[in-house]
Design an enzyme around this catalytic site. Sequence first.
Site: not given
Length: 474
Positions: A174, A244, A278
């Site tokens: 997804k 994460e 990130c």
Amino acid sequence: MRPRDRWMLAGGRWSGGTGDEAFTVSDPATGDPVGDVPVCGDADVEAAVIAAGEAAPGWAATAAAERGTALHAAARAVEERAGELAALVTAEMGKPADDALGGVQAGVATLRQYAELGPLHGGRSLQGGWGASDFMVREPYGVVGVITPWNDPVAIACGLVGAAVVTGNTVVHKPSERTPHTGALLVELLAGALPDGVVNLVSGDGRTGEALAGHPGLDVVAHVGSTRAGRRISEVAAAKVLLENGGADPLIVDEGVDPGWAAAQAALGCFANAGQICTSVERVYVHEAVADEFLDALVRRARALRMGPGSDASTELGPLVDERHRTQVHEQVEKAVADGARPLAGGRIPDGPGCFYPATVLADCTDDMAVMAEETFGPVAPVRVVGSFDEALDAARRSRYGLAATVLTRDLARAQRAWRTLPVGTVKVNAVFGGAPGGAATPRRASGRGFGYGPELLDEMTAVKVVHLLAEPR
């Protein structure tokens, strides 16, 4: 625009899903529509998971070398369409063209890495009795749900999907609702090189992701994205969860370093991909001995960045992914200024179309400001001046996150103390980005759990079974 009937893949069959809802993805640089995307519902998630489950036994029984060969073919398919994938990344989330292409190339390299490592991945023998064989084997879990973010959609998906597939698992993927065209094309390319049902796709928004994460037919859920989404996945998932999530990554600038060089590192860490990485630098602690020169140099770099659409080769700072995200970034900046931070560069929403936000430098920040304590995920450099390295290190350690940290210092003993004591998954000394390939870290605290990337991700995708085989019945 992607055809209406190419948004859901289950067992090799494409469709538009069964849901009645759809949403429009817009180019964050212009506001122009990229295309409409249907929202896959519970029935579509069910069909995709069933298809993956039916394909799982046969794929698990396929020789590891054959799985590696198939993944190599998938890597070639992605490489052949790298330019098209990169253009979609730029159109959907605004990343400058060169960076977008670099992300696709990184994804191809990761697929090839796992194609080579997968056939070598195994268990170990144990020392039992002479008349028996004792060993530990690694086996695929079964069906892996992969839910990926928008900020680097190809590289991250290739890592999670590649590691899952090469170890014998099947996947339901997804992609983020902010980069669904990129995700759908990637799955099309990967699935075309693999047997039907090994890689499947559901498209949609957070509701689709939650339905997938909570499906009882999954054995593993692997997610990279926001802390809020990761927390929700942990709540609904019955399977093993790999996460994460976000971070508030600190940068420590020690006395004795060249302030111009340190400012260049800070600018790269705070402003690359408009701060939407990130491991972007989210808070800066600079020693008072170099603070004035550092701030002057950082402001000059922030003001010099060329802001524009990612499709323009001269662009250094592209737009934020959408208006909602720009509003969140700006609210953090406004609140910090209201609480005493000094804006030295940027900090204002520019006129004109698109979701642009200037490179912003804030001085006099405090650790209780959201711009320091939380993940901003935008081109913002909040700076606090400290009186000593130990003060900076102590502040850097105090966070509910534990993703990464960077230390700029000429003192090896301080560097050693920093990497030993910082409670994060990755510590970088004298470079905000970079590192050898294959590194795998475990994020800590609110930033997640489980290995991401590297050979250790193959361990995460496999279960360990101990076998005691007695040669003769007794």
